[in-house]
Design an enzyme around this catalytic site. Sequence first.
Site, PDB file in Angstrom:
ATOM      1  N   CYS A   1     -15.102  91.713  -7.365  1.00 20.54           N
ATOM      2  CA  CYS A   1     -14.071  90.926  -6.669  1.00 20.54           C
ATOM      3  C   CYS A   1     -14.606  89.605  -6.094  1.00 20.54           C
ATOM      4  O   CYS A   1     -14.851  88.686  -6.856  1.00 20.54           O
ATOM      5  CB  CYS A   1     -13.382  91.790  -5.614  1.00 20.54           C
ATOM      6  SG  CYS A   1     -11.816  91.103  -5.060  1.00 20.54           S
TER       7      CYS A   1
ATOM      8  N   HIS B   1     -12.780  97.525  -6.813  1.00 20.15           N
ATOM      9  CA  HIS B   1     -13.491  97.833  -5.574  1.00 20.15           C
ATOM     10  C   HIS B   1     -13.833  99.312  -5.470  1.00 20.15           C
ATOM     11  O   HIS B   1     -13.284 100.138  -6.188  1.00 20.15           O
ATOM     12  CB  HIS B   1     -12.588  97.522  -4.385  1.00 20.15           C
ATOM     13  CG  HIS B   1     -12.673  96.107  -3.940  1.00 20.15           C
ATOM     14  ND1 HIS B   1     -13.823  95.546  -3.460  1.00 20.15           N
ATOM     15  CD2 HIS B   1     -11.735  95.138  -3.886  1.00 20.15           C
ATOM     16  CE1 HIS B   1     -13.591  94.294  -3.129  1.00 20.15           C
ATOM     17  NE2 HIS B   1     -12.337  94.013  -3.380  1.00 20.15           N
TER      18      HIS B   1
HETATM   19  N1  GLN Z   1     -11.255  86.717  -1.055  1.00 17.13           N
HETATM   20  C1  GLN Z   1     -10.956  87.065  -2.384  1.00 17.13           C
HETATM   21  C2  GLN Z   1      -9.481  87.218  -2.683  1.00 17.13           C
HETATM   22  O1  GLN Z   1      -8.697  87.581  -1.816  1.00 17.13           O
HETATM   23  C3  GLN Z   1     -11.729  88.309  -2.719  1.00 17.13           C
HETATM   24  C4  GLN Z   1     -11.199  89.510  -2.023  1.00 17.13           C
HETATM   25  C5  GLN Z   1     -11.982  90.748  -2.249  1.00 17.13           C
HETATM   26  O2  GLN Z   1     -13.196  90.754  -2.563  1.00 17.13           O
HETATM   27  N2  GLN Z   1     -11.281  91.845  -2.076  1.00 17.13           N
HETATM   28  O3  GLN Z   1      -9.129  86.958  -3.803  1.00 17.13           O
END
Ligand code: GLN
Length: 245
Positions: free
Chosen positions: A95, A195
């Site tokens: 992510c 995740h």
């Molecule tokens: N900040 C990034 C987004 O919202 C990554 C978020 C995350 O790693 N969950 O796209």
Amino acid sequence: MYQLKICHLYPDILNLYGDRGNIICMQKRMAWRGIQAEVTEVSVGDPLNYDDYDIFFIGGGQDFEQEVLLKDLADGKAKAITQAVNEEKVFLAICGGYQMLGNYYKTWDGKECEFVGALDLYTVGAKERMIGNYMYQCDAADDGIVVVGFENHSGKTYLSDKVRPMGKVLAGSGNNGEDGTEGARYKNVFATYSHGPLLPKNPKLADLILKTALKRRYPDIVLEELDDTFENNAHDYMVQRLSAK
Ligand code: GLN
């Protein structure tokens, strides 16, 4: 004895949903086969001697946490990470860590983050977040593995034609909710929006990543099969749930 060295990049900053559990999973799957894995944490201000490592792991982070890293990337890590990618070191990036390997991220509220630029892709934040359990299928080069995961991002990621997607979305949003792609594969980089327990739930992907790293160091190594009954049950249950939607 076989041994691999894992570098955990920014463990104190990029670690959402227990993404670090993927490192424990890699260590366990190696230990069960008598392979030693040493983990080193490298964060802001620490030197990154990229050649010391076989696998790099980067977890996810919120927009704010990604912004905190920009100076440290510009001060040298971006260059070291790019060299490591180009020299075909193995990366697993999740992510926010995935977005960070790309060229830039324009957040939904207008901030521009200049990222590593090791992978030719970029991310643009959308107001509506893409959240939920999802699933995708890797292409034949990655054994057509079906990956189940959980995504939560505002960023929509777009790949250039130099980077192939990690897979084709079967359920959920993936890279941007528009083009049916998910994640990125480039050289030995595995980058995905999944995740949490990505590798525990997807043992085939875990072994593909380990095999890729082990073969670079020990070309003749044969990775013995493990009993993945529990892992496969968890995986298959999610495939069933997501297919029924
Ligand atoms: N900040 C990034 C987004 O919202 C990554 C978020 C995350 O790693 N969950 O796209």
